[in-house]
Design a protein around this motif. Sequence first.
Motif, PDB file in Angstrom:
ATOM      1  N   ARG A   1     -52.619 -80.297 -46.314  1.00 22.55           N
ATOM      2  CA  ARG A   1     -51.856 -79.475 -45.009  1.00 22.55           C
ATOM      3  C   ARG A   1     -52.469 -80.011 -43.889  1.00 22.55           C
ATOM      4  N   GLU A   2     -53.797 -80.068 -43.776  1.00 24.32           N
ATOM      5  CA  GLU A   2     -54.548 -80.426 -42.359  1.00 24.32           C
ATOM      6  C   GLU A   2     -53.652 -81.693 -41.815  1.00 24.32           C
ATOM      7  N   ALA A   3     -53.740 -82.560 -43.109  1.00 20.80           N
ATOM      8  CA  ALA A   3     -53.061 -84.020 -42.463  1.00 20.80           C
ATOM      9  C   ALA A   3     -51.744 -83.814 -42.339  1.00 20.80           C
ATOM     10  N   GLN A   4     -50.824 -83.018 -42.853  1.00 21.81           N
ATOM     11  CA  GLN A   4     -49.533 -82.858 -42.665  1.00 21.81           C
ATOM     12  C   GLN A   4     -49.256 -82.288 -40.988  1.00 21.81           C
ATOM     13  N   GLU A   5     -50.221 -81.453 -40.835  1.00 22.46           N
ATOM     14  CA  GLU A   5     -49.844 -80.738 -39.310  1.00 22.46           C
ATOM     15  C   GLU A   5     -50.393 -81.796 -38.298  1.00 22.46           C
ATOM     16  N   LYS A   6     -51.629 -82.627 -38.376  1.00 27.78           N
ATOM     17  CA  LYS A   6     -51.918 -83.414 -37.471  1.00 27.78           C
ATOM     18  C   LYS A   6     -50.868 -84.734 -37.343  1.00 27.78           C
ATOM     19  N   LEU A   7     -50.242 -84.967 -38.536  1.00 25.75           N
ATOM     20  CA  LEU A   7     -49.149 -86.099 -38.665  1.00 25.75           C
ATOM     21  C   LEU A   7     -48.206 -85.736 -37.693  1.00 25.75           C
ATOM     22  N   ASN A   8     -47.625 -84.322 -38.056  1.00 21.60           N
ATOM     23  CA  ASN A   8     -46.474 -83.826 -37.414  1.00 21.60           C
ATOM     24  C   ASN A   8     -46.640 -83.548 -36.130  1.00 21.60           C
ATOM     25  N   ARG A   9     -47.764 -83.448 -35.331  1.00 17.61           N
ATOM     26  CA  ARG A   9     -48.024 -82.874 -34.130  1.00 17.61           C
ATOM     27  C   ARG A   9     -48.161 -84.479 -33.471  1.00 17.61           C
ATOM     28  N   VAL A  10     -48.690 -85.635 -33.940  1.00 15.11           N
ATOM     29  CA  VAL A  10     -48.902 -86.712 -33.055  1.00 15.11           C
ATOM     30  C   VAL A  10     -47.524 -87.576 -33.520  1.00 15.11           C
ATOM     31  N   ARG A  11     -47.123 -87.503 -34.617  1.00 14.74           N
ATOM     32  CA  ARG A  11     -45.928 -88.406 -34.991  1.00 14.74           C
ATOM     33  C   ARG A  11     -46.174 -89.815 -34.852  1.00 14.74           C
ATOM     34  N   PRO A  12     -47.019 -90.445 -35.506  1.00 14.84           N
ATOM     35  CA  PRO A  12     -47.724 -91.745 -35.136  1.00 14.84           C
ATOM     36  C   PRO A  12     -46.389 -92.704 -35.467  1.00 14.84           C
ATOM     37  N   LEU A  13     -46.302 -94.017 -34.693  1.00 13.04           N
ATOM     38  CA  LEU A  13     -45.379 -94.794 -34.741  1.00 13.04           C
ATOM     39  C   LEU A  13     -45.720 -95.763 -35.984  1.00 13.04           C
ATOM     40  N   SER A  14     -46.850 -95.917 -36.441  1.00 13.27           N
ATOM     41  CA  SER A  14     -47.284 -96.873 -37.579  1.00 13.27           C
ATOM     42  C   SER A  14     -48.276 -96.408 -38.224  1.00 13.27           C
ATOM     43  N   ILE A  15     -48.613 -97.244 -39.500  1.00  6.53           N
ATOM     44  CA  ILE A  15     -49.753 -96.882 -40.267  1.00  6.53           C
ATOM     45  C   ILE A  15     -51.127 -97.111 -39.563  1.00  6.53           C
ATOM     46  N   GLY A  16     -51.036 -98.137 -38.584  1.00  7.60           N
ATOM     47  CA  GLY A  16     -52.370 -98.325 -37.901  1.00  7.60           C
ATOM     48  C   GLY A  16     -52.698 -97.180 -36.873  1.00  7.60           C
ATOM     49  N   GLN A  17     -51.610 -96.709 -36.251  1.00 11.09           N
ATOM     50  CA  GLN A  17     -51.694 -95.391 -35.429  1.00 11.09           C
ATOM     51  C   GLN A  17     -52.299 -94.184 -36.281  1.00 11.09           C
ATOM     52  N   ALA A  18     -51.616 -94.078 -37.484  1.00  9.10           N
ATOM     53  CA  ALA A  18     -52.024 -92.927 -38.239  1.00  9.10           C
ATOM     54  C   ALA A  18     -53.462 -92.786 -38.666  1.00  9.10           C
ATOM     55  N   SER A  19     -54.038 -94.006 -38.991  1.00  9.72           N
ATOM     56  CA  SER A  19     -55.222 -94.224 -39.441  1.00  9.72           C
ATOM     57  C   SER A  19     -56.297 -93.725 -38.499  1.00  9.72           C
ATOM     58  N   ARG A  20     -55.994 -93.770 -36.905  1.00 12.53           N
ATOM     59  CA  ARG A  20     -56.876 -93.325 -35.899  1.00 12.53           C
ATOM     60  C   ARG A  20     -56.718 -91.978 -35.451  1.00 12.53           C
ATOM     61  N   ILE A  21     -55.877 -91.281 -36.311  1.00 10.00           N
ATOM     62  CA  ILE A  21     -55.811 -89.880 -35.897  1.00 10.00           C
ATOM     63  C   ILE A  21     -56.999 -89.179 -36.420  1.00 10.00           C
ATOM     64  N   SER A  22     -57.944 -88.241 -35.672  1.00 13.35           N
ATOM     65  CA  SER A  22     -58.915 -87.648 -36.073  1.00 13.35           C
ATOM     66  C   SER A  22     -58.721 -86.910 -37.255  1.00 13.35           C
TER      67      SER A  22
END
Length: 621
Positions: free
Chosen positions: A581-602
């Motif tokens: 759930r925590e990952a879903q919330e952070k990913l939905n908030r940032v909406r990364p453009l790539s896997i690389g950007q997603a991997s850098r989300i705290s």
Amino acid sequence: MQTYRFDKAYDCIVIGAGHAGCEAALAASRMGVSTLLLTMNLDTIAQMSCNPAIGGLGKGHLVREMDSLGGEMAKVTDQTGIHFKMLNTSRGPAVWAPRAQCDKKAYQFRYKHVVELQKNLDVKQQQALEILAEQGAGGRKQIRGVLTTTGIEFLCKIVIVTTGTFLKGLIHVGEAKIQSGRFGEQAAVGLTASLEKLGIQIGRLKTGTPPRVNRRTIQYEGLEIHPPDNPPQPFSYSTEKLTQPQINCHGTYTSEETHQLIRANTHRAPMYNGQIQGVGPRYCPSIEDKVNRFRDKTRHQLFLEPEGYNTEEVYINGLSTSLPQDIQIAILKTIKGLEHSEIMRFGYAVEYDFAPPTQLWPSLETKLIDGLFHAGQINGTSGYEEAGAQGLIAGINAALKLRGNPPLILGRSEAYIGVMIDDLVTKGVDEPYRLFTSRAEHRLLLRQDNADQRLMKYGVDIGLVPPAFYEQRRKKWEKVKERIYFLSTTHTDEGPLAQLLRRPEVRYDDLIKQAPKVQGTVPRGDSPLFEPDEDVKLQVETEIKYEGYIRREEALVERFKKLEEKKFPAEFSFDIKGLRREAQEKLNRVRPLSIGQASRISGITPCDISLLLVRLEQRKL
């Protein structure tokens, strides 16, 4: 309030004429966009609110990158600098950093005049009250214009907000509180409500500045002398030589008596008594913060930096404070050289509103409002250089959007600008963000001396760098390659010249002493070994000495590039079964453009990335 619609519509309006606003307005207008720059005071365009210096660790890299893309800051610095210094030269070239103390009024007025002379750019003294938007296609709101406090409605397609510390700015000097974005200037109190009405989330940060003293009252005898470089090195690649006179800076230190005085009055410091709610910069702390956090230190270094040729004001770098005025006076009496100094401006802290930058795409356009960009301190950064770089990118991307072209998004391996923006939009901020070289994974590739090789091609492509100048620089890069080849294939009794240059104690000029030993050649003045261009020498030496490390970093870049190339479709849903759930919330908030950007989300784990990769592969089936 009765409103009046201005009879000229613009493509782009920039709100705020600090460093971010000036760079944004210049970039957009130079790319052919009809632009309006709004400022609350024409006389403070590009004002240096804090230290009248440009560059430093990490920051100097930003300025050279901006210059390579067609920005203005480096040129203005070269024209108005009074003390140029290359920092960190005792260490490796990856962390060398140019810095220049400027004449603060000459800098400001030069920038102002450049803005006033620019084609396609109008400048007006008006305070923005409301950002106007209307419902656009796809349910997303679209920018329509700006309403000012005097009732003028300016229509436009894009708005770039560069408000600095002025959004609900509140100055603190001891117990005193003043609504102001900069001492003596009113705060912008209406625009925050407009942003919140549009759905933009708002936070609160704090920064500060030290007292300025009269040079005539400083006792310089016995203080450290910090001379400028001789010869000074320009910031801009277009500046051939700096000819203006240079001025010394000086150094002194706080004392144990200083620290005792500060500790005895900490309860009167707004940061410590609860008066200030905003979070201050960890990497540029106030003197009261340094004294309380580093109790083992018996002294802290201070730099006395002149503010210009035609003023007696001296900036005390390292003494940022919001302590009461009587305590500031008492503090100076405990510092060598400042015992009898006269304070001309007291130090203060300023709280201000900002918009957390995770609400932005890497283009610096807001995710919520089509055509609304943010740049500078509204994104939670500190410093002229960080602001200017964001303003430049926002202005470029505003123009590219109007052209119907994709945005310019610089990668972390391409530029410190790319590192900074990726940090902001991916990780967000919980304190004012300052760029350091340590924030970059590929520092050896992102040197201050090779910014033109990395980025000038983009400046040419978007129309901000003249092709003829780019060709001139390209010839210099070819010369570097030729010199490296020559040194790698020319031998002495001890082996190739390049092998000699790899030794830590050997510099390029030392190779000339080896010329008589070069096998089968007669050394001549026109030999490739005799290189008069200092920039070429430096780059040749760096490329040869660090060749192994550079190749290793380039290989790492290629590995990470594969993750950056795995893009998420615009409609991709991060509500994935099995994803925390925590990952879903952070990913939905940032909406990364790539896997690389997603991997850098705290907080995003390797397991989360594996699930995202699986989901991406499933979409291909």
